[in-house]
Design an enzyme around this catalytic site. Structure first.
Site, mmCIF file in Angstrom:
data_model
loop_
_atom_site.group_PDB
_atom_site.id
_atom_site.type_symbol
_atom_site.label_atom_id
_atom_site.label_comp_id
_atom_site.label_asym_id
_atom_site.label_seq_id
_atom_site.Cartn_x
_atom_site.Cartn_y
_atom_site.Cartn_z
ATOM 1 N N GLU A 116 39.990 59.193 2.560
ATOM 2 C CA GLU A 116 39.617 59.354 1.665
ATOM 3 C C GLU A 116 38.852 57.940 1.260
ATOM 4 O OE1 GLU A 116 40.212 61.806 -0.005
ATOM 5 O OE2 GLU A 116 42.823 62.044 -0.299
ATOM 6 N N HIS A 139 45.708 54.180 -3.922
ATOM 7 C CA HIS A 139 45.300 56.085 -4.253
ATOM 8 C C HIS A 139 47.004 55.825 -3.476
ATOM 9 C CE1 HIS A 139 45.926 59.086 -3.779
ATOM 10 N NE2 HIS A 139 46.203 60.541 -2.927
ATOM 11 N N HIS A 141 51.201 58.296 -4.411
ATOM 12 C CA HIS A 141 52.176 59.631 -5.008
ATOM 13 C C HIS A 141 53.367 59.224 -5.268
ATOM 14 C CE1 HIS A 141 49.707 60.950 -1.035
ATOM 15 N NE2 HIS A 141 48.906 61.033 -1.556
ATOM 16 N N GLU A 169 54.432 48.622 -23.799
ATOM 17 C CA GLU A 169 53.149 47.491 -23.262
ATOM 18 C C GLU A 169 52.346 48.450 -22.202
ATOM 19 O OE1 GLU A 169 53.700 43.995 -21.448
ATOM 20 O OE2 GLU A 169 54.158 43.729 -23.114
ATOM 21 N N HIS A 210 48.892 65.610 -7.001
ATOM 22 C CA HIS A 210 48.838 64.590 -5.495
ATOM 23 C C HIS A 210 48.983 63.122 -5.636
ATOM 24 C CE1 HIS A 210 46.007 64.455 -2.831
ATOM 25 N NE2 HIS A 210 46.776 62.767 -2.198
HETATM 26 O O1 2HA Z 1 46.567 59.411 3.553
HETATM 27 O O2 2HA Z 1 46.889 60.193 0.292
HETATM 28 O O3 2HA Z 1 45.280 61.696 0.309
HETATM 29 C C1 2HA Z 1 46.951 60.198 2.794
HETATM 30 C C2 2HA Z 1 46.676 60.794 1.250
HETATM 31 C C3 2HA Z 1 45.367 61.875 0.842
HETATM 32 ZN ZN ZN Z 2 47.064 61.489 -1.424
#
Ligand code: 2HA
Ligand code: ZN
Length: 270
Positions: A116, A139, A141, A169, A210
Site C-alpha cells: 500500500e 492502515h 482492519h 467524545e 476492508h
Molecule cells: O498489507 O492491509 O491492504 C496488507 C494490507 C493491504
Molecule cells: Zn489492508
C-alpha cells in the site's frame, strides 16, 4: 553514530505495531504504517549516504523527493515487528521525484515496503498540503468499523453522524468526520489516488469491506483517532438491532462544539 534500535521513532513504531496487533486490528500481514522522519534525526543513527539498494515505487510524488520514511514491510506481520524490527521495517528516502526509494536500513531479508506504499505516499502529500505537521499514515482492519460497512449506509455524512452519536467524545476527536471509499482493489495507484483525495478533507478514510486509513501528527494521535472511531463502531453494532430510545442530539453536538472549541464538518449537523 547512535544505535538505531534506540531511536525514539523506531521504539515508538515497535510499540505501536505491537499494540495494534494486540488490539486485533492487524491479523496476519494486515495493516501498514508509514512515518515521515526528519533527515537530520535519521543522520544521527545511520550513514545516510550509504544506500543498501534502490526499490522502484511505480508512482511519482515530486513533493516527497528526498524525504525519509520509516515504513512496514510487504507480507510482514505486525505480530513479529518487536522480535525482528530490521526484517519487518525499513527506512527509505525517496528519490527521482518519488519514482524510487533508496533503502537505508531494514528489510534485511531482501523484502520491501508495504504493497500500500502508493496510498501511503499519496496520502502524505495530501495531508501535508492541508497540515504541514502531519507525519503518520496508518492502515489497519478493525473488526467493528469493517463490520459496519456491511450494514450501514456508506454516505459520508450519514456514516459520520452515526459514529458521532455513539460516544460523546467522537465529534471532539474527529470533528471533520470520516470519509468513505466504496470497495476498490487494494495495493493500486488508483486506490492510492482516491484515498489521498479523501485525505484532503478528513484524517480518517474508511475502505468499505476492508479497513481504515488514519493520518496524524504522531503515532499516538493517529492510533487514538482510529481507536475512537472503532469504539464508536463497536457501540453501533451493540445497539443497531435494538430499539433506539436515546441518542446524542444535534443540539448536544453544538454544545460540544462550544465547550471544546471545535467546529463540526460544515453541513453535518442540523
Ligand atoms: O498489507 O492491509 O491492504 C496488507 C494490507 C493491504
Ligand atoms: Zn489492508
Amino acid at each position: 553514530m547512535k544505535p538505531i534500535l534506540e531511536a525514539p521513532f523506531l521504539v515508538e513504531m515497535i510499540r505501536t505495531t505491537t499494540n495494534m496487533y494486540n488490539h486485533g486490528w492487524d491479523e496476519r500481514n494486515g495493516g501498514n504504517i508509514s512515518l515521515l522522519l526528519d533527515g537530520k534525526e535519521v543522520a544521527q543513527y545511520l550513514d545516510v549516504r550509504h544506500v543498501i539498494r534502490t526499490i522502484p515505487t511505480g508512482f511519482t510524488a515530486p513533493e516527497l523527493d528526498g524525504r525519509y520514511f520509516l515504513v512496514t514491510g510487504t507480507g510482514k506481520y505486525f505480530k513479529n515487528v518487536e522480535v525482528a524490527p530490521d526484517v519487518n521495517l525499513g527506512i527509505v528516502r525517496l528519490a527521482d521525484s518519488g519514482r524510487q526509494a533508496d533503502l537505508l536500513w531494514g528489510f534485511s531479508d531482501g523484502g520491501q515496503f508495504t504493497s500500500e506504499f502508493p496510498a501511503h505516499m499519496m496520502s502524505h502529500v495530501a495531508r501535508l498540503s492541508v497540515d504541514p505537521a502531519n507525519r503518520v499514515v496508518m492502515h489497519c482492519h478493525p473488526a467493528n468499523l469493517l463490520a459496519m460497512t456491511y450494514v450501514h449506509d456508506l454516505d459520508e455524512r450519514a456514516f459520520t453522524r452515526t459514529l458521532w452519536q455513539m460516544c460523546t467524545e467522537c465529534i471532539v476527536v474527529f470533528p471533520e468526520g470520516v470519509n468513505v471509499l466504496p470497495w476498490m482493489l487494494c495495493g493500486t495507484n488508483e486506490i492510492g489516488e482516491a484515498t489521498a483525495e479523501k485525505m484532503k478533507t478528513a484524517r480518517l478514510v474508511v475502505w468499505a469491506q476492508h479497513g481504515i486509513y488514519g493520518a496524524g501528527k504522531d503515532l499516538d494521535e493517529t492510533f487514538g483517532l482510529i481507536e475512537t472511531a472503532e469504539k464508536a463502531a463497536e457501540i453501533y453494532l451493540k445497539i443497531a438491532h435494538l430499539p433506539l430510545l436515546n441518542t446524542i442530539s444535534d443540539d448536544a453536538m453544538h454544545q460540544l462544539e462550544k465547550r471544546f472549541g471545535i467546529k463540526a464538518r460544515a453541513g453535518y449537523l442540523d
